[in-house]
Write an enzyme that holds these catalytic residues in place. Structure first.
Site, mmCIF file in Angstrom:
data_model
loop_
_atom_site.group_PDB
_atom_site.id
_atom_site.type_symbol
_atom_site.label_atom_id
_atom_site.label_comp_id
_atom_site.label_asym_id
_atom_site.label_seq_id
_atom_site.Cartn_x
_atom_site.Cartn_y
_atom_site.Cartn_z
ATOM 1 N N HIS A 147 48.397 41.430 37.893
ATOM 2 C CA HIS A 147 47.409 41.160 36.843
ATOM 3 C C HIS A 147 46.427 42.305 36.638
ATOM 4 C CE1 HIS A 147 44.956 39.628 40.327
ATOM 5 N NE2 HIS A 147 43.982 40.148 39.613
ATOM 6 N N ASP A 177 52.590 38.174 42.470
ATOM 7 C CA ASP A 177 51.490 38.918 41.850
ATOM 8 C C ASP A 177 51.292 40.283 42.517
ATOM 9 O OD1 ASP A 177 49.530 39.504 40.059
ATOM 10 O OD2 ASP A 177 47.990 38.229 40.944
ATOM 11 N N SER A 257 40.553 42.844 43.222
ATOM 12 C CA SER A 257 41.971 42.513 43.127
ATOM 13 C C SER A 257 42.833 43.742 43.404
ATOM 14 C CB SER A 257 42.294 41.980 41.735
ATOM 15 O OG SER A 257 41.738 40.712 41.546
#
Length: 434
Positions: A147, A177, A257
């Site tokens: 992402h 992910d 992230s």
């Protein structure tokens, strides 16, 4: 009979009273002096405690005599680091500093550009998202989240020395992910890397360290503990379930992230991926993909550009008590096999799909009842969709699994060979595994 005068009687009474009083006082003093050989009297204890307290105060005063007058400590406070020319640190501080100095240069800041459209549907380039990544190979391979780079037309990585490079996508895996990108470091530049640790031995309560770029603040370090393990978590953006997530109370914020979650030896035991928060900022609940998953995914991404997982060519529905009651089943947990692809290895192994079509949820969603209910895959009990994916997570195409199904109120074991894409392809500089 001899008679006594009143004066003699009074005199004798006084003498007897004095003698009795003296004996009682003498006896009492002797009694209270009878203490155990190793036991101190109250006065001795008071003197001893006063002496010990005085010694402690004196020692503490000598130890902290270089502190500023603004700082006051008590014997109960083991605080204070002496202010001197040579700064001293606690063991925990030394640990944190060591990990940061070892790993921070291997953490990069990732920024992307994406294509947007104006009112006239004309495309134009604008800034996309930002996040973090870990250099895992000296040739410029970086591990991050899908992402972070999603829909990017250009990807830029910034190193600790301020230099910026354009990177390309090597491979990405939406199910975990995780993504691998790569840039080409200039000749003579020696990149620092982060080593993978072992997430299988983690314990709740174990200290962990996160390094990333929250809100664009490069290489920020936070600390915390492992607050839970084995969390299945649904990605709200994709709807996919990521299994075995590490939960931590280390502060994880937007921009973290893709950054590393480290143990106290500076090894990456997780990849910070998401938070659960009503404010979209750290709320003490962050989640990281375990290194056990990352190692497996990274190898496939570098070799093939994608992850090869073993699958069964079937459609499954998570069983509920309502479905079980309607289908007249004797179990309420498991994965109901709605359909089995004709000619698939699962069908050849004897797995059965349903035959009775019913609407499920709405009139556009049709499922089939009457098929097998998957209750176990190898040694993993299947009670939910997360369990189903977890059981197949590490399986490869061609692997054979033992599937226990409930059929006609009996347990039946089937040996099913998994299918999947086994095509291999290579790209420049992808042939060497970490």
């Amino acid at each position: 009979m001899k008679l006594y005068t009143r004066g003699q009687i009074v005199f004798t009474t006084i003498i007897v009273g004095v003698v009795v009083f003296g004996l009682s006082v003498f006896g009492s003093s002797e009694y209270f002096r009878k203490v155990k050989p190793n036991e101190k009297t109250a006065s001795e204890k008071t003197e001893s405690n006063s002496s010990e307290a005085g010694e402690k105060v004196t020692a503490l005063k000598n130890q902290n005599e270089s502190l500023s007058d603004l700082l006051e400590t008590t014997p109960e406070v083991q605080a204070a680091i002496p202010v001197s020319d040579t700064v001293t640190y606690t063991q925990g501080e030394i640990q944190n500093i060591t990990v940061y100095e070892k790993c921070s240069d291997a953490v990069v800041n990732i920024n992307t550009q994406v294509v947007a459209y104006d009112w006239f549907l004309e495309p134009y380039v604008q800034d996309g998202g930002s996040g973090s990544g870990s250099i895992i190979d000296k040739r410029g391979y970086i591990l991050t989240n899908v992402h972070v780079i999603q829909n990017a037309t250009k990807i830029y990585v910034s190193l600790s020395d301020g230099t910026q490079y354009e990177a390309s996508i090597v491979g990405q895996d939406a199910d975990s992910d995780l993504a691998v990108i790569k840039f080409d470091p200039p000749e003579g530049v020696e990149l620092k890397t982060i080593q993978f640790g072992d997430s299988t031995g983690l314990k709740v309560g174990q200290k962990v360290i996160a390094i990333g770029n929250p809100y664009g603040l490069a290489r920020t370090m936070t600390t915390g503990i492992v607050s839970s393990l084995g969390r299945p978590l649904k990605d709200s953006a994709t709807g996919r379930i990521i299994n075995n997530m590490i939960q931590t109370d280390a502060a994880i914020n937007p921009g973290n992230s893709g950054g590393p979650l480290l143990d106290t030896n500076g090894r990456m035991i997780g990849i910070n991926t998401m938070i659960v928060s009503n404010s979209n900022s750290s709320a003490g609940v962050g989640f990281a993909v375990p290194s056990e998953t990352a190692v497996r995914v990274v190898k496939d991404l570098i070799r093939y550009g994608k992850v090869r997982r073993g699958t069964m060519e079937i459609n499954v529905i998570q069983l509920t008590s309502r479905i079980a009651q309607y289908a007249r089943l004797d179990v309420t947990q498991g994965m109901l096999v709605s359909q089995v692809t004709k000619g698939s290895l699962a069908e050849k192994a004897g797995l059965r799909g349903g035959t009775e079509a019913v609407y499920y949820g709405n009139r556009r969603n049709v499922i089939y009842l009457g098929g097998d209910v998957i209750r176990k895959i190898d040694n993993t009990a299947i009670t939910s969709l997360a369990d189903y994916y977890l059981a197949l997570e590490s399986k490869r195409p061609g692997d054979t699994v033992t599937v226990t199904v409930r059929r006609d109120k009996k347990d039946v074991e089937l040996k099913i060979t998994l299918e999947g894409d086994t095509d291999e392809y290579s790209a420049p500089d992808r042939s060497t595994v970490l």
